[in-house]
Design a protein around this motif. Structure first.
Motif, PDB file in Angstrom:
ATOM      1  N   LEU A 205       1.092  -0.946  -0.006  1.00  0.00           N
ATOM      2  CA  LEU A 205      -0.172   0.061   0.120  1.00  0.00           C
ATOM      3  C   LEU A 205       1.077   0.992  -0.008  1.00  0.00           C
ATOM      4  N   LYS A 206       0.181   1.801  -0.508  1.00  0.00           N
ATOM      5  CA  LYS A 206       0.959   3.618  -0.721  1.00  0.00           C
ATOM      6  C   LYS A 206      -0.412   4.397   0.160  1.00  0.00           C
ATOM      7  N   LEU A 207      -0.124   5.402   0.718  1.00  0.00           N
ATOM      8  CA  LEU A 207      -1.261   5.594   1.816  1.00  0.00           C
ATOM      9  C   LEU A 207      -0.589   7.589   1.724  1.00  0.00           C
ATOM     10  N   PRO A 208      -1.944   8.371   2.090  1.00  0.00           N
ATOM     11  CA  PRO A 208      -0.848   9.447   2.896  1.00  0.00           C
ATOM     12  C   PRO A 208      -0.945   9.396   4.479  1.00  0.00           C
ATOM     13  N   ALA A 222      -5.363  -1.897  10.214  1.00  0.00           N
ATOM     14  CA  ALA A 222      -6.409  -1.865   9.301  1.00  0.00           C
ATOM     15  C   ALA A 222      -5.269  -2.926   8.297  1.00  0.00           C
ATOM     16  N   ALA A 223      -4.320  -2.810   8.352  1.00  0.00           N
ATOM     17  CA  ALA A 223      -3.930  -3.124   7.126  1.00  0.00           C
ATOM     18  C   ALA A 223      -3.091  -4.603   6.933  1.00  0.00           C
ATOM     19  N   ALA A 224      -3.070  -5.205   8.306  1.00  0.00           N
ATOM     20  CA  ALA A 224      -3.337  -6.827   8.569  1.00  0.00           C
ATOM     21  C   ALA A 224      -1.321  -7.524   8.935  1.00  0.00           C
ATOM     22  N   GLY A 225      -0.732  -6.236   8.639  1.00  0.00           N
ATOM     23  CA  GLY A 225       0.242  -7.465   8.027  1.00  0.00           C
ATOM     24  C   GLY A 225       1.234  -7.006   6.514  1.00  0.00           C
ATOM     25  N   VAL A 226       0.296  -5.964   5.449  1.00  0.00           N
ATOM     26  CA  VAL A 226       1.013  -6.118   4.822  1.00  0.00           C
ATOM     27  C   VAL A 226       0.901  -4.847   4.657  1.00  0.00           C
ATOM     28  N   PRO A 227       3.011  -4.076   3.678  1.00  0.00           N
ATOM     29  CA  PRO A 227       3.653  -3.459   4.523  1.00  0.00           C
ATOM     30  C   PRO A 227       2.631  -1.956   3.494  1.00  0.00           C
ATOM     31  N   TRP A 228       2.910  -0.912   4.143  1.00  0.00           N
ATOM     32  CA  TRP A 228       2.251  -0.017   3.468  1.00  0.00           C
ATOM     33  C   TRP A 228       3.594   1.336   3.896  1.00  0.00           C
ATOM     34  N   ALA A 229       3.889   2.275   2.817  1.00  0.00           N
ATOM     35  CA  ALA A 229       4.465   3.611   2.525  1.00  0.00           C
ATOM     36  C   ALA A 229       3.470   4.353   2.384  1.00  0.00           C
ATOM     37  N   VAL A 230       4.502   5.655   3.331  1.00  0.00           N
ATOM     38  CA  VAL A 230       3.112   6.986   2.890  1.00  0.00           C
ATOM     39  C   VAL A 230       3.899   7.772   2.249  1.00  0.00           C
ATOM     40  N   ARG A 245       9.224   9.519   9.846  1.00  0.00           N
ATOM     41  CA  ARG A 245      10.072   8.949  10.936  1.00  0.00           C
ATOM     42  C   ARG A 245       9.032   8.848  12.109  1.00  0.00           C
ATOM     43  N   THR A 246       7.884   9.502  12.490  1.00  0.00           N
ATOM     44  CA  THR A 246       6.412   9.274  13.376  1.00  0.00           C
ATOM     45  C   THR A 246       6.186   7.482  12.363  1.00  0.00           C
ATOM     46  N   ALA A 247       5.491   8.026  10.616  1.00  0.00           N
ATOM     47  CA  ALA A 247       5.165   6.598  10.548  1.00  0.00           C
ATOM     48  C   ALA A 247       5.875   5.016  10.556  1.00  0.00           C
ATOM     49  N   VAL A 248       6.741   5.613  10.287  1.00  0.00           N
ATOM     50  CA  VAL A 248       7.496   4.273  10.326  1.00  0.00           C
ATOM     51  C   VAL A 248       7.879   3.882  11.932  1.00  0.00           C
ATOM     52  N   ALA A 249       8.492   4.551  12.754  1.00  0.00           N
ATOM     53  CA  ALA A 249       7.887   4.024  14.073  1.00  0.00           C
ATOM     54  C   ALA A 249       7.088   3.872  14.234  1.00  0.00           C
ATOM     55  N   HIS A 250       5.684   3.740  14.158  1.00  0.00           N
ATOM     56  CA  HIS A 250       4.092   3.035  14.396  1.00  0.00           C
ATOM     57  C   HIS A 250       3.572   2.276  12.972  1.00  0.00           C
ATOM     58  N   GLY A 251       4.901   1.352  12.494  1.00  0.00           N
ATOM     59  CA  GLY A 251       4.394   0.969  11.548  1.00  0.00           C
ATOM     60  C   GLY A 251       4.615   0.621  10.636  1.00  0.00           C
ATOM     61  N   ALA A 252       4.811   1.498   9.399  1.00  0.00           N
ATOM     62  CA  ALA A 252       5.251   1.779   7.953  1.00  0.00           C
ATOM     63  C   ALA A 252       6.460   1.177   7.668  1.00  0.00           C
ATOM     64  N   SER A 253       6.119   0.809   6.226  1.00  0.00           N
ATOM     65  CA  SER A 253       7.502   0.192   5.659  1.00  0.00           C
ATOM     66  C   SER A 253       8.634   1.160   5.138  1.00  0.00           C
ATOM     67  N   GLY A 254       8.187   2.578   4.353  1.00  0.00           N
ATOM     68  CA  GLY A 254       8.678   2.912   4.137  1.00  0.00           C
ATOM     69  C   GLY A 254       7.960   4.460   4.194  1.00  0.00           C
ATOM     70  N   ALA A 255       8.715   4.610   2.168  1.00  0.00           N
ATOM     71  CA  ALA A 255       8.484   6.024   1.708  1.00  0.00           C
ATOM     72  C   ALA A 255       8.247   6.110   0.536  1.00  0.00           C
ATOM     73  N   MET A 256       7.333   7.114   0.311  1.00  0.00           N
ATOM     74  CA  MET A 256       7.916   7.740  -1.492  1.00  0.00           C
ATOM     75  C   MET A 256       7.749   8.321  -1.550  1.00  0.00           C
ATOM     76  N   ALA A 257       7.783   9.536  -1.730  1.00  0.00           N
ATOM     77  CA  ALA A 257       8.513  10.652  -2.091  1.00  0.00           C
ATOM     78  C   ALA A 257       8.631  11.269  -3.517  1.00  0.00           C
ATOM     79  N   GLU A 290      17.808   8.108   5.520  1.00  0.00           N
ATOM     80  CA  GLU A 290      18.258   7.788   7.599  1.00  0.00           C
ATOM     81  C   GLU A 290      16.819   7.788   7.956  1.00  0.00           C
ATOM     82  N   ALA A 291      15.466   8.093   7.949  1.00  0.00           N
ATOM     83  CA  ALA A 291      14.808   8.533   8.830  1.00  0.00           C
ATOM     84  C   ALA A 291      13.690   6.987   8.216  1.00  0.00           C
ATOM     85  N   VAL A 292      13.870   6.024   7.300  1.00  0.00           N
ATOM     86  CA  VAL A 292      13.349   4.887   7.335  1.00  0.00           C
ATOM     87  C   VAL A 292      13.669   4.355   7.529  1.00  0.00           C
TER      88      VAL A 292
END
Length: 301
Positions: A205-208, A222-230, A245-257, A290-292
């Motif tokens: 998933l790619k999510l806001p 909600a993702a139930a183990g499916v990786p999501w990137a912010v 930094r907040t998202a990955v500390a709370h379960g996100a799997s990375g970022a798409m910028a 570094e953040a991810v």
């Protein structure tokens, strides 16, 4: 974990991640949005397809090739960037399947595929991964809705092709809905949309950014183990780094910028772009990398 990756999909997933397993993708599939930041004296309308293609090639050369993966579009960038040898051999290609803009039906937004682009086309363009965008309002759309059926159909089509699909979800304000009402609903709309996409078979998933640590926790659940990137959603770099930094500390799997990396680096000439992408955007990408890694450090702890 829901929606386990196949061996082929697992291999593709590794290609869009850092060595520690965090997703890190430079998003450069924008078309009109990219024209809008190119500072053409005569405005975005005056920028030709050739000029936009040249800007995308420079973006790949001076920024994308420094990331594990880059997201490009098949309308302007591809296949030229691959055929011309611009894309580095160590940078994975994610192909955006969605056309610019959206149509509105009964107050709801729907995206369209780029004409003629299928999972097989993504493979033919050299893509390791596909990405498709959907607008979702879970207070108006459920598992039986048109958008849910579209997600299911593309997930299944990509699976038949052995192609990993990133499902991008955006939410939006409805006509007649106040900004305050939308802001209050936003975190749950993102989490509920993630759950709907996963129920439709999404594997990435790619999510806001859902607005808070608690919002990220809800999305992760909600993702139930499916990786999501912010995604960066056009915010400035400093803001996005904090969100990541907040998202990955709370379960996100990375970022798409996208724009947070390059929106002030796309001048109209190659020398200007080379300088700005090198001096402004590359350090931002390094900071994002570094953040991810916070995710890996948190998991190790």
């Amino acid at each position: 974990m829901k929606n386990q990756l196949t061996t082929l999909e697992r291999r593709a997933m590794s290609s869009i991640c850092t060595p520690d397993g965090s997703m890190l993708i430079v998003a450069a599939d924008q078309r009109n949005g990219m024209k809008a930041v190119m500072n053409c004296p005569d405005g975005p309308v005056a920028i030709s397809t050739r000029q936009l293609a040249d800007a995308k090639a420079d973006l790949v050369t001076y920024l994308g090739n420094h990331a594990p993966a880059i997201l490009l579009d098949p309308e302007v960038a591809l296949p030229q960037i691959v055929d011309d040898g611009v894309l580095g051999r160590s940078t994975a290609l994610v192909v955006g399947m969605d056309a610019s803009g959206f149509e509105t039906v009964d107050g709801l937004r729907y995206t369209r595929f780029v004409e003629g682009v299928t999972p097989r086309t993504v493979r033919e363009l050299g893509g390791a991964v596909a990405k498709m965008l959907w607008y979702v309002r879970t207070d108006r759309q459920d598992a039986g809705s048109r958008v849910a059926q579209e997600i299911r159909e593309l997930v299944e089509a990509c699976a038949r092709e052995g192609l990993l699909l990133i499902v991008e979800i955006l939410t939006y304000r409805l006509e007649g809905e106040t900004e305050e009402e939308y802001a209050a609903a936003f975190p749950s709309l993102v989490a509920d949309a993630a759950a709907l996409a996963v129920d439709c078979g999404a594997k990435v998933l790619k999510l806001p950014y859902p607005g808070s640590p608690e919002g990220c926790d809800a999305v992760t659940a909600a993702a139930a183990g499916v990786p999501w990137a912010v995604l960066s959603a056009g915010v400035d770099h400093a803001t996005f780094i904090g969100q990541v930094r907040t998202a990955v500390a709370h379960g996100a799997s990375g970022a798409m910028a996208g724009r947070s990396l390059w929106k002030d680096s796309l001048a109209m000439t190659t020398p200007e772009r080379a300088e700005k992408l090198t001096e402004l955007s590359q350090p931002r990408l390094a900071e994002l990398r570094e953040a991810v890694t916070v995710r890996s450090e948190a998991a190790a702890a």
